[in-house]
Write a protein that holds these residues in place. Structure first.
Motif, PDB file in Angstrom:
ATOM      1  N   VAL A  81      99.874  22.319 -19.612  1.00  0.00           N
ATOM      2  CA  VAL A  81      99.775  23.765 -19.418  1.00  0.00           C
ATOM      3  C   VAL A  81     100.380  24.215 -18.090  1.00  0.00           C
ATOM      4  O   VAL A  81     101.029  25.256 -18.021  1.00  0.00           O
ATOM      5  CB  VAL A  81      98.312  24.235 -19.546  1.00  0.00           C
ATOM      6  CG1 VAL A  81      97.422  23.655 -18.454  1.00  0.00           C
ATOM      7  CG2 VAL A  81      98.233  25.755 -19.540  1.00  0.00           C
ATOM      8  N   ALA A  82     100.180  23.430 -17.021  1.00  0.00           N
ATOM      9  CA  ALA A  82     100.668  23.862 -15.708  1.00  0.00           C
ATOM     10  C   ALA A  82     102.185  23.899 -15.648  1.00  0.00           C
ATOM     11  O   ALA A  82     102.761  24.670 -14.873  1.00  0.00           O
ATOM     12  CB  ALA A  82     100.114  22.947 -14.619  1.00  0.00           C
ATOM     13  N   ALA A  83     102.848  23.083 -16.457  1.00  0.00           N
ATOM     14  CA  ALA A  83     104.312  23.068 -16.456  1.00  0.00           C
ATOM     15  C   ALA A  83     104.899  24.373 -16.956  1.00  0.00           C
ATOM     16  O   ALA A  83     106.020  24.744 -16.586  1.00  0.00           O
ATOM     17  CB  ALA A  83     104.821  21.906 -17.312  1.00  0.00           C
ATOM     18  N   ARG A  84     104.166  25.090 -17.802  1.00  0.00           N
ATOM     19  CA  ARG A  84     104.669  26.331 -18.391  1.00  0.00           C
ATOM     20  C   ARG A  84     104.096  27.589 -17.775  1.00  0.00           C
ATOM     21  O   ARG A  84     104.673  28.669 -17.912  1.00  0.00           O
ATOM     22  CB  ARG A  84     104.335  26.376 -19.897  1.00  0.00           C
ATOM     23  CG  ARG A  84     104.928  25.312 -20.742  1.00  0.00           C
ATOM     24  CD  ARG A  84     104.588  25.552 -22.219  1.00  0.00           C
ATOM     25  NE  ARG A  84     103.139  25.660 -22.436  1.00  0.00           N
ATOM     26  CZ  ARG A  84     102.331  24.621 -22.536  1.00  0.00           C
ATOM     27  NH1 ARG A  84     102.804  23.393 -22.400  1.00  0.00           N
ATOM     28  NH2 ARG A  84     101.035  24.800 -22.760  1.00  0.00           N
ATOM     29  N   CYS A  85     102.946  27.462 -17.106  1.00  0.00           N
ATOM     30  CA  CYS A  85     102.150  28.659 -16.835  1.00  0.00           C
ATOM     31  C   CYS A  85     101.879  28.942 -15.359  1.00  0.00           C
ATOM     32  O   CYS A  85     101.414  30.034 -15.034  1.00  0.00           O
ATOM     33  CB  CYS A  85     100.807  28.548 -17.555  1.00  0.00           C
ATOM     34  SG  CYS A  85     100.958  28.416 -19.354  1.00  0.00           S
ATOM     35  N   ALA A  86     102.086  27.998 -14.454  1.00  0.00           N
ATOM     36  CA  ALA A  86     101.705  28.154 -13.042  1.00  0.00           C
ATOM     37  C   ALA A  86     102.931  28.383 -12.169  1.00  0.00           C
ATOM     38  O   ALA A  86     103.877  27.597 -12.200  1.00  0.00           O
ATOM     39  CB  ALA A  86     100.951  26.916 -12.566  1.00  0.00           C
ATOM     40  N   TYR A  87     102.880  29.452 -11.376  1.00  0.00           N
ATOM     41  CA  TYR A  87     104.002  29.819 -10.510  1.00  0.00           C
ATOM     42  C   TYR A  87     103.469  30.323  -9.175  1.00  0.00           C
ATOM     43  O   TYR A  87     102.503  31.088  -9.144  1.00  0.00           O
ATOM     44  CB  TYR A  87     104.860  30.919 -11.157  1.00  0.00           C
ATOM     45  CG  TYR A  87     105.343  30.544 -12.531  1.00  0.00           C
ATOM     46  CD1 TYR A  87     106.538  29.858 -12.691  1.00  0.00           C
ATOM     47  CD2 TYR A  87     104.585  30.836 -13.657  1.00  0.00           C
ATOM     48  CE1 TYR A  87     106.975  29.485 -13.958  1.00  0.00           C
ATOM     49  CE2 TYR A  87     105.008  30.471 -14.918  1.00  0.00           C
ATOM     50  CZ  TYR A  87     106.211  29.786 -15.064  1.00  0.00           C
ATOM     51  OH  TYR A  87     106.628  29.411 -16.309  1.00  0.00           O
ATOM     52  N   ALA A  88     104.098  29.916  -8.077  1.00  0.00           N
ATOM     53  CA  ALA A  88     103.689  30.393  -6.759  1.00  0.00           C
ATOM     54  C   ALA A  88     104.880  30.269  -5.822  1.00  0.00           C
ATOM     55  O   ALA A  88     105.723  29.380  -5.988  1.00  0.00           O
ATOM     56  CB  ALA A  88     102.500  29.595  -6.226  1.00  0.00           C
ATOM     57  N   ARG A  89     104.926  31.153  -4.847  1.00  0.00           N
ATOM     58  CA  ARG A  89     106.023  31.149  -3.873  1.00  0.00           C
ATOM     59  C   ARG A  89     105.455  31.487  -2.502  1.00  0.00           C
ATOM     60  O   ARG A  89     104.768  32.501  -2.331  1.00  0.00           O
ATOM     61  CB  ARG A  89     107.084  32.174  -4.277  1.00  0.00           C
ATOM     62  CG  ARG A  89     108.403  32.034  -3.535  1.00  0.00           C
ATOM     63  CD  ARG A  89     109.436  33.021  -4.076  1.00  0.00           C
ATOM     64  NE  ARG A  89     109.679  32.824  -5.506  1.00  0.00           N
ATOM     65  CZ  ARG A  89     110.381  33.674  -6.252  1.00  0.00           C
ATOM     66  NH1 ARG A  89     110.894  34.786  -5.705  1.00  0.00           N
ATOM     67  NH2 ARG A  89     110.569  33.438  -7.535  1.00  0.00           N
TER      68      ARG A  89
END
Length: 224
Positions: A26-34
């Motif tokens: 799930v984290a490969a598709r859904c988690a984003y941060a900058r």
């Protein structure tokens, strides 16, 4: 089939995402941060373009709410999507489309937003927010505590199989990106164990990237 949170550390400015699902990786598709910008979770019949889009919009000066509004305008099939965002001032925003799966709901607090779909009950996101706000220590510790609170409140309607946690802070890459992409056991527990091992080494890995001459020993044979 997912529950998550995005959060900002008010003291350090670090951002993080933590997420778990019955779906694989799930984290490969859904988690984003900058770093310096914010954190986004894009989930429920996932469109992986929405996370980077929201971060780009916040990098251009939009608030979390403005960015999520623009994601609603630009996104395709937005009625199927959930998007959670937190910006550099700790403001949060959530879009949950009416075609989100099963029991779906959301909750927000200072510097934190949580949402989920196909949940065991509609109290799970609030339990995640409360777990985050009630925890102390490193942002990673608080994210893990929040995810565990979501599990304790019921989590998904069925068993979860994957989880992840991403942290960003001052450098243009994630300082932690820990995942359990599939397990028949508890993926949140697996990520928590990985965090316990990784946390004491986090700063050393950053230093090795910035200037290996000033980094701690690598701890391998032949290392002076």
């Amino acid at each position: 089939m997912t529950f998550s949170l995005v959060a900002r550390c008010e003291k350090t400015g670090m951002f993080g995402v933590a997420i778990s699902s019955s779906s694989p990786a799930v984290a490969a598709r859904c988690a984003y941060a900058r770093a310096g910008v914010g954190a986004v979770a894009s989930q429920n019949v996932t469109d992986p373009t929405l996370g980077p889009l929201a971060l780009d919009l916040m990098a251009q000066g939009m608030s979390a709410a403005q960015a999520v509004d623009e994601v609603r305008r630009q996104g395709k099939f937005i009625e199927y999507r959930q998007v959670l965002a937190v910006d550099g001032q700790g403001r949060t925003a959530i879009h949950s489309g009416p075609n989100s799966l099963g029991i779906w709901t959301q909750a927000q607090g200072a510097n934190v937003a949580s949402g989920g779909n196909l949940l065991a009950n509609d109290g799970v996101p609030q339990a995640i927010v409360d777990g985050f706000l009630g925890a102390t220590g490193h942002l990673g510790d608080r994210l893990i505590a929040a995810l565990r609170a979501g599990l304790a409140a019921g989590g998904e309607a069925g068993p979860v199989h994957s989880a992840g946690m991403m942290l960003v802070d001052r450098v243009p890459w994630p300082v932690a990106d820990l995942r359990c992409d599939w397990t028949e056991d508890c993926p949140v527990g697996a990520v928590a164990t990985a965090w316990d091992i990784y946390k004491p080494q986090l700063e050393a890995y950053v230093q090795r990237a910035l200037d290996p001459r000033a980094a701690p020993s690598y701890g391998v044979p032949g290392d002076a």
